[in-house]
Design a protein around this motif. Structure first.
Motif, PDB file in Angstrom:
ATOM      1  N   PRO A 157       0.726  -1.244   0.028  1.00 45.67           N
ATOM      2  CA  PRO A 157       0.097   0.056   0.015  1.00 45.67           C
ATOM      3  C   PRO A 157       0.995   1.133   0.144  1.00 45.67           C
ATOM      4  O   PRO A 157       0.556   2.261  -0.629  1.00 45.67           O
ATOM      5  CB  PRO A 157      -0.984  -0.062   1.333  1.00 45.67           C
ATOM      6  N   SER A 158       1.965   1.209   0.770  1.00 50.99           N
ATOM      7  CA  SER A 158       3.016   2.283   0.572  1.00 50.99           C
ATOM      8  C   SER A 158       4.271   1.906   1.159  1.00 50.99           C
ATOM      9  O   SER A 158       4.206   1.085   2.184  1.00 50.99           O
ATOM     10  CB  SER A 158       2.430   3.462   1.588  1.00 50.99           C
ATOM     11  N   ALA A 159       5.222   2.410   0.527  1.00 45.97           N
ATOM     12  CA  ALA A 159       6.682   2.071   1.144  1.00 45.97           C
ATOM     13  C   ALA A 159       7.162   3.041   1.847  1.00 45.97           C
ATOM     14  O   ALA A 159       8.361   2.899   2.534  1.00 45.97           O
ATOM     15  CB  ALA A 159       7.650   1.942  -0.298  1.00 45.97           C
ATOM     16  N   MET A 160       6.417   3.823   2.204  1.00 51.81           N
ATOM     17  CA  MET A 160       6.860   5.050   3.287  1.00 51.81           C
ATOM     18  C   MET A 160       5.666   5.140   4.338  1.00 51.81           C
ATOM     19  O   MET A 160       4.556   5.070   4.050  1.00 51.81           O
ATOM     20  CB  MET A 160       7.022   6.581   2.545  1.00 51.81           C
ATOM     21  N   ASP A 161       5.774   5.506   5.421  1.00 50.40           N
ATOM     22  CA  ASP A 161       5.030   5.826   6.617  1.00 50.40           C
ATOM     23  C   ASP A 161       4.617   7.329   6.480  1.00 50.40           C
ATOM     24  O   ASP A 161       5.360   8.152   6.265  1.00 50.40           O
ATOM     25  CB  ASP A 161       5.725   5.503   7.886  1.00 50.40           C
ATOM     26  N   PHE A 162       3.423   7.505   6.965  1.00 46.77           N
ATOM     27  CA  PHE A 162       2.919   9.049   6.906  1.00 46.77           C
ATOM     28  C   PHE A 162       1.508   8.834   7.686  1.00 46.77           C
ATOM     29  O   PHE A 162       0.908   7.789   7.760  1.00 46.77           O
ATOM     30  CB  PHE A 162       2.676   9.591   5.368  1.00 46.77           C
ATOM     31  N   GLN A 163       1.249  10.156   8.194  1.00 43.59           N
ATOM     32  CA  GLN A 163      -0.009  10.534   8.650  1.00 43.59           C
ATOM     33  C   GLN A 163      -0.419  11.699   8.246  1.00 43.59           C
ATOM     34  O   GLN A 163       0.277  12.717   8.551  1.00 43.59           O
ATOM     35  CB  GLN A 163      -0.066  10.210  10.232  1.00 43.59           C
ATOM     36  N   VAL A 164      -1.565  12.148   7.667  1.00 44.75           N
ATOM     37  CA  VAL A 164      -1.828  13.399   7.063  1.00 44.75           C
ATOM     38  C   VAL A 164      -3.432  13.504   7.472  1.00 44.75           C
ATOM     39  O   VAL A 164      -4.275  12.686   7.601  1.00 44.75           O
ATOM     40  CB  VAL A 164      -1.823  13.438   5.739  1.00 44.75           C
ATOM     41  N   THR A 165      -3.820  14.740   7.658  1.00 44.40           N
ATOM     42  CA  THR A 165      -5.260  15.346   7.745  1.00 44.40           C
ATOM     43  C   THR A 165      -5.235  16.039   6.520  1.00 44.40           C
ATOM     44  O   THR A 165      -4.619  17.228   6.496  1.00 44.40           O
ATOM     45  CB  THR A 165      -5.475  16.268   8.871  1.00 44.40           C
ATOM     46  N   VAL A 166      -6.246  15.890   5.603  1.00 45.87           N
ATOM     47  CA  VAL A 166      -6.299  16.650   4.181  1.00 45.87           C
ATOM     48  C   VAL A 166      -7.049  17.912   4.448  1.00 45.87           C
ATOM     49  O   VAL A 166      -8.124  17.980   5.289  1.00 45.87           O
ATOM     50  CB  VAL A 166      -7.168  15.740   3.384  1.00 45.87           C
ATOM     51  N   PRO A 167      -6.642  18.915   4.161  1.00 45.76           N
ATOM     52  CA  PRO A 167      -6.958  20.372   4.316  1.00 45.76           C
ATOM     53  C   PRO A 167      -8.120  20.775   3.514  1.00 45.76           C
ATOM     54  O   PRO A 167      -8.585  19.970   2.559  1.00 45.76           O
ATOM     55  CB  PRO A 167      -5.896  21.365   3.688  1.00 45.76           C
ATOM     56  N   PRO A 242     -12.581  20.004   8.122  1.00 43.09           N
ATOM     57  CA  PRO A 242     -11.446  20.156   7.507  1.00 43.09           C
ATOM     58  C   PRO A 242     -10.377  21.421   7.810  1.00 43.09           C
ATOM     59  O   PRO A 242     -10.901  22.379   7.997  1.00 43.09           O
ATOM     60  CB  PRO A 242     -11.565  20.103   5.914  1.00 43.09           C
ATOM     61  N   PRO A 243      -9.145  21.042   8.387  1.00 42.68           N
ATOM     62  CA  PRO A 243      -8.464  22.437   8.876  1.00 42.68           C
ATOM     63  C   PRO A 243      -7.933  23.107   7.462  1.00 42.68           C
ATOM     64  O   PRO A 243      -8.181  22.716   6.211  1.00 42.68           O
ATOM     65  CB  PRO A 243      -7.209  21.539   9.417  1.00 42.68           C
ATOM     66  N   ASP A 244      -7.659  24.356   7.710  1.00 44.43           N
ATOM     67  CA  ASP A 244      -6.988  25.190   6.684  1.00 44.43           C
ATOM     68  C   ASP A 244      -5.676  24.706   6.103  1.00 44.43           C
ATOM     69  O   ASP A 244      -5.572  24.839   4.957  1.00 44.43           O
ATOM     70  CB  ASP A 244      -6.789  26.687   6.954  1.00 44.43           C
ATOM     71  N   LYS A 245      -4.924  24.273   6.944  1.00 41.31           N
ATOM     72  CA  LYS A 245      -3.648  23.712   6.517  1.00 41.31           C
ATOM     73  C   LYS A 245      -3.484  22.298   6.775  1.00 41.31           C
ATOM     74  O   LYS A 245      -4.235  21.869   7.725  1.00 41.31           O
ATOM     75  CB  LYS A 245      -2.743  24.656   7.460  1.00 41.31           C
ATOM     76  N   PRO A 246      -2.873  21.686   6.029  1.00 42.20           N
ATOM     77  CA  PRO A 246      -2.769  20.033   6.310  1.00 42.20           C
ATOM     78  C   PRO A 246      -1.778  19.654   7.461  1.00 42.20           C
ATOM     79  O   PRO A 246      -1.051  20.468   7.954  1.00 42.20           O
ATOM     80  CB  PRO A 246      -1.895  19.541   5.064  1.00 42.20           C
ATOM     81  N   SER A 247      -2.259  18.496   8.128  1.00 43.09           N
ATOM     82  CA  SER A 247      -1.460  18.089   9.092  1.00 43.09           C
ATOM     83  C   SER A 247      -0.526  16.907   8.741  1.00 43.09           C
ATOM     84  O   SER A 247      -1.249  16.079   8.147  1.00 43.09           O
ATOM     85  CB  SER A 247      -2.231  17.641  10.508  1.00 43.09           C
ATOM     86  N   ILE A 248       0.767  16.888   8.572  1.00 42.68           N
ATOM     87  CA  ILE A 248       1.498  15.999   8.160  1.00 42.68           C
ATOM     88  C   ILE A 248       2.525  15.373   9.100  1.00 42.68           C
ATOM     89  O   ILE A 248       3.351  16.372   9.748  1.00 42.68           O
ATOM     90  CB  ILE A 248       2.265  16.645   6.957  1.00 42.68           C
ATOM     91  N   SER A 249       2.517  14.125   9.029  1.00 41.58           N
ATOM     92  CA  SER A 249       3.774  13.496   9.819  1.00 41.58           C
ATOM     93  C   SER A 249       4.389  12.338   9.008  1.00 41.58           C
ATOM     94  O   SER A 249       3.544  11.435   8.625  1.00 41.58           O
ATOM     95  CB  SER A 249       3.258  12.965  11.404  1.00 41.58           C
ATOM     96  N   LEU A 250       5.598  12.122   8.871  1.00 39.01           N
ATOM     97  CA  LEU A 250       6.208  11.178   8.289  1.00 39.01           C
ATOM     98  C   LEU A 250       6.625  10.129   9.016  1.00 39.01           C
ATOM     99  O   LEU A 250       7.788   9.317   9.051  1.00 39.01           O
ATOM    100  CB  LEU A 250       7.333  11.723   7.258  1.00 39.01           C
ATOM    101  N   THR A 251       5.642   9.503  10.000  1.00 38.39           N
ATOM    102  CA  THR A 251       5.982   8.577  11.077  1.00 38.39           C
ATOM    103  C   THR A 251       4.672   7.573  10.887  1.00 38.39           C
ATOM    104  O   THR A 251       3.574   8.080  10.381  1.00 38.39           O
ATOM    105  CB  THR A 251       5.917   9.180  12.227  1.00 38.39           C
ATOM    106  N   PRO A 252       4.704   6.193  11.445  1.00 36.28           N
ATOM    107  CA  PRO A 252       3.644   5.394  11.074  1.00 36.28           C
ATOM    108  C   PRO A 252       2.654   5.754  12.143  1.00 36.28           C
ATOM    109  O   PRO A 252       3.035   6.397  13.506  1.00 36.28           O
ATOM    110  CB  PRO A 252       4.407   3.960  11.306  1.00 36.28           C
ATOM    111  N   PRO A 253       1.396   5.381  12.029  1.00 37.62           N
ATOM    112  CA  PRO A 253       0.244   5.437  12.969  1.00 37.62           C
ATOM    113  C   PRO A 253       0.524   4.557  14.063  1.00 37.62           C
ATOM    114  O   PRO A 253       1.329   3.459  14.023  1.00 37.62           O
ATOM    115  CB  PRO A 253      -0.873   5.290  12.198  1.00 37.62           C
ATOM    116  N   PRO A 254       0.209   4.815  15.190  1.00 38.19           N
ATOM    117  CA  PRO A 254       0.136   4.068  16.300  1.00 38.19           C
ATOM    118  C   PRO A 254      -0.345   2.618  16.121  1.00 38.19           C
ATOM    119  O   PRO A 254      -1.481   2.249  15.481  1.00 38.19           O
ATOM    120  CB  PRO A 254      -0.545   4.664  17.409  1.00 38.19           C
TER     121      PRO A 254
END
Length: 255
Positions: A157-167, A242-254
């Motif tokens: 599904p993805s080779a990279m970890d991430f957590q985002v909230t779409v703005p 939805p927030p005005d700005k995205p929330s982005i973390s390049l770490t895996p979810p808990p």
């Protein structure tokens, strides 16, 4: 002395009929071009798939019909304009000459996809998209997706970890051939075309979405409907506006 009246020459009937037929043909062609242009602008148009990023759902050279009347949803395959800096040479499509471009504009040739991309819409405004859970699955609003029906065989599904909230006013998109797709994940550290914060370029503005692909119409042996996979029907609504700005973390979810 009586003068003989001069006879008036009449146009041959066949010439008059030919002129009328020519005028009628020209009007029909012009009318058809106008109608075709209106349909292309407001209803739908055809695109040529330029890259491998949506295999095996869509193959290079496939012709797809994109409709513009309905709102896009999670799971839709969508065509959109380059949000800024996404397109490489391999995905930009081959730009036609002036004559070919004219026939594209009036809808008589499929769009060569120059300046457009096609991906699957994963996250709507306000959605939390993360990868991956303990079983290696992509999650939307905490719900794991079963992507086996469309994910390219052998791809994670993805080779990279991430957590985002779409703005607000944006969507998060991914290709079905994840290992060959320069999608939202790849741009999570990029700034937008006008500068801004890192990650701004990862989310596609809704006003750049051309529409949703609904049919593969060519080659004939590839004719098929493009429907939303069932797994997206179980995704819950976003928990917050939805927030005005995205929330982005390049770490895996808990886990």
């Amino acid at each position: 002395m009586t003068e003989t009246p001069t006879a008036t020459k009449e146009k041959p009937a066949h010439r008059s009929g030919l002129a009328a037929a020519t005028r009628e043909f020209v009007l029909i062609v012009v009318g058809a071009l106008i109608v075709s242009s209106i349909l292309r602008a407001f209803v739908g148009q055809m695109f040529i798939i330029p890259s491998e990023s949506m295999q095996n759902t869509l193959l290079v050279g496939d012709r797809v019909v994109v409709e513009k009347l309905t709102d896009v949803e999670r799971g839709d395959v969508v065509v959109f304009e380059d949000p800024g800096g996404w397109l490489g040479q391999e995905e930009s499509g081959q730009k036609r000459g002036s004559v070919g471009r004219f026939f594209e504009v009036v809808g008589l040739l499929p769009d060569s996809s120059h300046g457009h991309l096609i991906k699957r819409l994963i996250g709507m405004p306000g959605d939390k998209v993360a990868c991956c859970d303990a079983k290696g699955r992509l999650m939307v609003n905490g719900k794991p997706l079963d992507e086996t029906s469309y994910l390219y065989p052998g791809d994670a599904p993805s080779a990279m970890d991430f957590q985002v909230t779409v703005p607000a006013g944006h969507v998060f998109v991914m290709g079905d051939h994840r290992s060959e797709s320069g999608d939202s994940r790849v741009h999570l550290s990029d700034t937008g075309p006008n500068g801004g914060s890192p990650g701004d370029a990862a989310f596609v503005p809704l006003d750049k979405v051309t529409g949703r692909a609904i049919l593969v119409v060519w080659p004939a042996n590839r004719f098929d409907k493009l429907e939303i996979p069932d797994t997206f029907k179980d995704v819950p609504a976003a928990a917050a506006p939805p927030p005005d700005k995205p929330s982005i973390s390049l770490t895996p979810p808990p886990k």
